[in-house]
Motif scaffolding. Structure first.
Motif, PDB file in Angstrom:
ATOM      1  N   PHE A 153       9.772   9.850  -7.516  1.00  0.00           N
ATOM      2  CA  PHE A 153      10.731   8.974  -8.190  1.00  0.00           C
ATOM      3  C   PHE A 153      10.505   8.808  -9.687  1.00  0.00           C
ATOM      4  N   GLY A 154       9.393   9.300 -10.215  1.00  0.00           N
ATOM      5  CA  GLY A 154       9.101   9.026 -11.622  1.00  0.00           C
ATOM      6  C   GLY A 154       8.610   7.600 -11.791  1.00  0.00           C
ATOM      7  N   LYS A 155       9.255   6.826 -12.663  1.00  0.00           N
ATOM      8  CA  LYS A 155       8.867   5.427 -12.861  1.00  0.00           C
ATOM      9  C   LYS A 155       9.043   4.635 -11.562  1.00  0.00           C
ATOM     10  N   VAL A 156       8.054   3.818 -11.252  1.00  0.00           N
ATOM     11  CA  VAL A 156       8.131   2.940 -10.084  1.00  0.00           C
ATOM     12  C   VAL A 156       7.484   1.608 -10.449  1.00  0.00           C
ATOM     13  N   PRO A 157       7.808   0.534  -9.732  1.00  0.00           N
ATOM     14  CA  PRO A 157       7.146  -0.747 -10.000  1.00  0.00           C
ATOM     15  C   PRO A 157       5.649  -0.653  -9.728  1.00  0.00           C
ATOM     16  N   LEU A 158       4.853  -1.099 -10.660  1.00  0.00           N
ATOM     17  CA  LEU A 158       3.398  -1.053 -10.520  1.00  0.00           C
ATOM     18  C   LEU A 158       2.917  -2.419 -10.038  1.00  0.00           C
ATOM     19  N   ILE A 159       2.435  -2.444  -8.807  1.00  0.00           N
ATOM     20  CA  ILE A 159       1.919  -3.671  -8.203  1.00  0.00           C
ATOM     21  C   ILE A 159       0.488  -3.396  -7.788  1.00  0.00           C
ATOM     22  N   ASP A 160      -0.461  -3.928  -8.512  1.00  0.00           N
ATOM     23  CA  ASP A 160      -1.863  -3.605  -8.283  1.00  0.00           C
ATOM     24  C   ASP A 160      -2.663  -4.796  -7.763  1.00  0.00           C
ATOM     25  N   LYS A 161      -1.964  -5.807  -7.267  1.00  0.00           N
ATOM     26  CA  LYS A 161      -2.648  -6.967  -6.697  1.00  0.00           C
ATOM     27  C   LYS A 161      -1.711  -7.609  -5.683  1.00  0.00           C
ATOM     28  N   VAL A 162      -2.255  -8.492  -4.876  1.00  0.00           N
ATOM     29  CA  VAL A 162      -1.443  -9.217  -3.894  1.00  0.00           C
ATOM     30  C   VAL A 162      -0.510 -10.161  -4.633  1.00  0.00           C
ATOM     31  N   MET A 163       0.769 -10.084  -4.298  1.00  0.00           N
ATOM     32  CA  MET A 163       1.776 -10.951  -4.901  1.00  0.00           C
ATOM     33  C   MET A 163       2.602 -11.599  -3.806  1.00  0.00           C
ATOM     34  N   THR A 164       3.201 -12.708  -4.129  1.00  0.00           N
ATOM     35  CA  THR A 164       4.195 -13.270  -3.230  1.00  0.00           C
ATOM     36  C   THR A 164       5.447 -12.402  -3.289  1.00  0.00           C
ATOM     37  N   ALA A 165       6.319 -12.594  -2.344  1.00  0.00           N
ATOM     38  CA  ALA A 165       7.564 -11.834  -2.337  1.00  0.00           C
ATOM     39  C   ALA A 165       8.370 -12.112  -3.600  1.00  0.00           C
ATOM     40  N   ALA A 166       8.362 -13.356  -4.042  1.00  0.00           N
ATOM     41  CA  ALA A 166       9.109 -13.725  -5.247  1.00  0.00           C
ATOM     42  C   ALA A 166       8.523 -13.043  -6.479  1.00  0.00           C
ATOM     43  N   ALA A 204       6.729 -10.213  -6.554  1.00  0.00           N
ATOM     44  CA  ALA A 204       6.945  -8.767  -6.468  1.00  0.00           C
ATOM     45  C   ALA A 204       8.379  -8.398  -6.796  1.00  0.00           C
ATOM     46  N   SER A 205       9.303  -9.267  -6.426  1.00  0.00           N
ATOM     47  CA  SER A 205      10.716  -8.965  -6.644  1.00  0.00           C
ATOM     48  C   SER A 205      11.098  -8.967  -8.120  1.00  0.00           C
ATOM     49  N   GLY A 206      10.224  -9.498  -8.962  1.00  0.00           N
ATOM     50  CA  GLY A 206      10.516  -9.534 -10.388  1.00  0.00           C
ATOM     51  C   GLY A 206       9.863  -8.427 -11.189  1.00  0.00           C
ATOM     52  N   VAL A 207       9.174  -7.519 -10.500  1.00  0.00           N
ATOM     53  CA  VAL A 207       8.477  -6.432 -11.198  1.00  0.00           C
ATOM     54  C   VAL A 207       9.438  -5.270 -11.407  1.00  0.00           C
ATOM     55  N   SER A 208       9.681  -4.923 -12.638  1.00  0.00           N
ATOM     56  CA  SER A 208      10.577  -3.806 -12.932  1.00  0.00           C
ATOM     57  C   SER A 208       9.803  -2.485 -12.850  1.00  0.00           C
ATOM     58  N   TYR A 224      13.851  12.056  -7.371  1.00  0.00           N
ATOM     59  CA  TYR A 224      14.906  11.514  -6.520  1.00  0.00           C
ATOM     60  C   TYR A 224      15.439  10.204  -7.093  1.00  0.00           C
ATOM     61  N   PRO A 225      16.589   9.751  -6.604  1.00  0.00           N
ATOM     62  CA  PRO A 225      17.126   8.471  -7.076  1.00  0.00           C
ATOM     63  C   PRO A 225      16.360   7.280  -6.518  1.00  0.00           C
ATOM     64  N   VAL A 226      16.386   6.191  -7.233  1.00  0.00           N
ATOM     65  CA  VAL A 226      15.898   4.933  -6.677  1.00  0.00           C
ATOM     66  C   VAL A 226      16.787   4.579  -5.488  1.00  0.00           C
ATOM     67  N   PRO A 227      16.216   4.228  -4.339  1.00  0.00           N
ATOM     68  CA  PRO A 227      17.052   3.902  -3.179  1.00  0.00           C
ATOM     69  C   PRO A 227      18.050   2.785  -3.484  1.00  0.00           C
ATOM     70  N   GLN A 228      19.235   2.923  -2.941  1.00  0.00           N
ATOM     71  CA  GLN A 228      20.268   1.919  -3.175  1.00  0.00           C
ATOM     72  C   GLN A 228      19.847   0.559  -2.648  1.00  0.00           C
ATOM     73  N   THR A 229      19.088   0.559  -1.563  1.00  0.00           N
ATOM     74  CA  THR A 229      18.607  -0.708  -1.003  1.00  0.00           C
ATOM     75  C   THR A 229      17.768  -1.475  -2.019  1.00  0.00           C
ATOM     76  N   GLU A 230      17.010  -0.769  -2.851  1.00  0.00           N
ATOM     77  CA  GLU A 230      16.202  -1.427  -3.874  1.00  0.00           C
ATOM     78  C   GLU A 230      17.070  -1.918  -5.032  1.00  0.00           C
ATOM     79  N   LEU A 231      18.066  -1.135  -5.403  1.00  0.00           N
ATOM     80  CA  LEU A 231      18.963  -1.538  -6.483  1.00  0.00           C
ATOM     81  C   LEU A 231      19.748  -2.797  -6.123  1.00  0.00           C
ATOM     82  N   ASN A 232      20.017  -2.957  -4.815  1.00  0.00           N
ATOM     83  CA  ASN A 232      20.853  -4.074  -4.369  1.00  0.00           C
ATOM     84  C   ASN A 232      20.117  -5.403  -4.332  1.00  0.00           C
ATOM     85  N   ILE A 233      18.777  -5.373  -4.274  1.00  0.00           N
ATOM     86  CA  ILE A 233      18.023  -6.616  -4.084  1.00  0.00           C
ATOM     87  C   ILE A 233      18.240  -7.569  -5.257  1.00  0.00           C
TER      88      ILE A 233
END
Length: 495
Positions: A153-166, A168-172, A474-483
């Motif tokens: 996918f190329g660029k992806v959200p980088l999450i390197d620690k435990v996060m809450t759902a809220a 994680a949802s803000g990580v571009s 590949y494209p970013v999944p549409q399910t991720e774009l919709n969140i």
């Protein structure tokens, strides 16, 4: 001996295990608070991170092998999920395999982060050596999953620690170079702290040399051209860094090329001296077997040879690939069957049967017990030869010797000189069905030219679209774009 862990996936974030093999800590959501108190707790959690490797071989065949010139993936009805992958469709964002590649890798990353977080908080209950090893395993696997994401996918959200759902949802999406920084750091740590070998109870865990091999591939991938996209290639010159890591593996003397090609993939010869890292499977109807051996085979053929339904329709090796093998090449003889007859009707299309041994079948087409080799010693030798051809230390004689060792095992004539195109062609023949060809082409800088030239020859029906630089990822999944609309931008070239 099989690694004593069980692949039992109930959902992306919920795992449940069994005693005597792998016991998994239940994880109901990203916000679950867990406290590991014993060595058993940590071991279970580490094995849970390995568990998400179960889907990796399918991903390799669907998104790498099928995308390449190794497979002519045009289905009979043109309506299968792989058609759009094979055809370079711009409308892939809703494809189920694209979606599962994203979610499956992030499932592994979440579990790795959970393990690493608990080691940081509660690792004092462990002995120092086991704590360091488990941290190294967690970081190896996190790097493995991120590298797979980055190449896809190329660029992806980088999450390197435990996060809450809220949180994680803000990580571009994070720039490729920053994702690589984490991957490299994790693999360097893993290479320093992982053991060279495990006892029989832990066969299949990542070793020091698995980490070095993956890190070498990371350096080689970064050294490929950028194609002016935000993909895996950065155009840096890290061939010597890769070569040094590959030399460490070679000089360890722990691995060697087997005498025959067939025995590398023997059901009774798993964990042989060619294997550096593999994904473990066991059959028995408990969901622990692999689907990949019959994934590219038609239902009627699988039913005929194994007695149970499986597969959908054939995705045959390409005519171009098969024509590249010299007549007596043992690799082609072992890996490919020329057609089959079912119900009195002969289908002449070739079948990739490299991973099939009917005498070892499980209970269904998704239950084959053969481990999938992710990295093997022949790959290390040929990657080292590539580094030499790209400017790292070594001579033409060194490169020729390695390629001729591979050709000798395949029972084909020796060569007197090898350039990068000859080397890539040899790799193509050697690693048929192993998901390596697509990434080789991308790294070479030749993927656009090779794929368009191949489809012009192979695709008589003109179904396959034009390969463009944008389709390297590949494209970013549409399910991720919709969140959260607007958080992620779509990769160029896709709608």
């Amino acid at each position: 001996m099989k690694m004593r862990y069980v692949f039992l996936l109930l959902s992306v974030l919920l795992c449940q295990g069994c005693t005597d093999q792998l016991e998994l800590i239940p994880e109901s959501s990203a916000t679950t608070v867990v406290f590991y108190k014993t060595e058993s707790d940590f071991t279970q959690a580490a094995n849970a991170v390995y568990a998400d490797l179960k889907s990796y071989p399918n991903r390799v065949l669907d998104l790498s092998e099928t995308r390449s010139d190794n497979i002519y993936g045009v289905s009979d009805d043109g309506k299968r999920y792989w058609d759009a992958i094979n055809n370079f469709s711009p409308s892939l964002a809703g494809n189920t395999k694209i979606i599962s590649a994203w979610s499956g890798n992030y499932s592994g990353i979440f579990k790795a982060n959970t393990l690493l977080d608990q080691l940081s908080r509660n690792g004092s209950v462990l002995g120092e050596s086991i704590r360091l090893r488990l941290e190294a395993e967690g970081r190896f696997l996190r790097a493995f999953y991120y590298f797979d994401l980055l190449r896809l996918f190329g660029k992806v959200p980088l999450i390197d620690k435990v996060m809450t759902a809220a949180e994680a949802s803000g990580v571009s999406r994070t720039p490729v170079e920053e994702v690589y920084s984490l991957i490299i750091s994790d693999l360097q740590y893993a290479a320093e702290h992982l053991p060279e070998v495990y006892d029989a109870k832990s066969v299949g865990h990542a070793t020091k040399y698995a980490a070095k091999g993956l890190l070498a591939l990371v350096h080689m991938t970064r050294s490929g051209p950028s194609y002016s996209i935000e993909g895996p290639g950065l155009g840096v010159n890290e061939w010597s860094a890769a070569a040094a890591l590959l030399d460490d593996i070679i000089n360890s003397k722990r691995y060697n090329m087997l005498g025959t090609y067939e025995e590398i993939f023997g059901y009774g010869n798993e964990g042989n001296s060619e294997v550096i890292f593999d994904v473990q499977y066991v059959s028995g109807g408990l969901g622990l077997g692999g689907e990949y051996p019959s994934l590219l085979l038609p239902d009627l053929y699988v039913q005929q040879i194994a007695g149970f339904a499986g597969g959908v329709m054939v995705r045959p090796p390409s005519a171009d690939l098969l024509a590249s093998y010299p007549e007596a090449d043992r690799r082609k003889m072992f890996s490919v069957q020329n057609g089959y007859t079912s119900g009195g009707r002969y289908d002449p299309r070739p079948l990739l049967v490299k991973f099939i041994d009917v005498s070892k079948k499980g209970t269904r087409w998704t239950d084959w017990p053969l481990n999938f080799i992710v990295l093997r010693y022949t790959d290390v030798l040929l990657m080292r030869a590539e580094c030499t051809l790209r400017g790292a230390s070594g001579s033409q004689e060194d490169v020729v010797d390695v390629v001729n060792d591979v050709r000798k095992r395949a029972n084909i004539p020796a060569l007197t000189s090898v350039d990068i195109d000859v080397l890539l062609a040899e790799r193509r023949r050697e690693f048929i069905g192993e998901g390596i060809r697509w990434h080789d082409l991308v790294r070479s800088g030749e993927v656009i030219e090779v794929m368009n030239s191949w489809s012009a020859r192979e695709d008589a029906g003109r179904v396959i679209g034009q390969m463009k630089a944008e389709y390297i990822i590949y494209p970013v999944p549409q399910t991720e774009l919709n969140i959260i609309p607007g958080l992620y931008e779509q990769n160029k070239g896709y709608n």
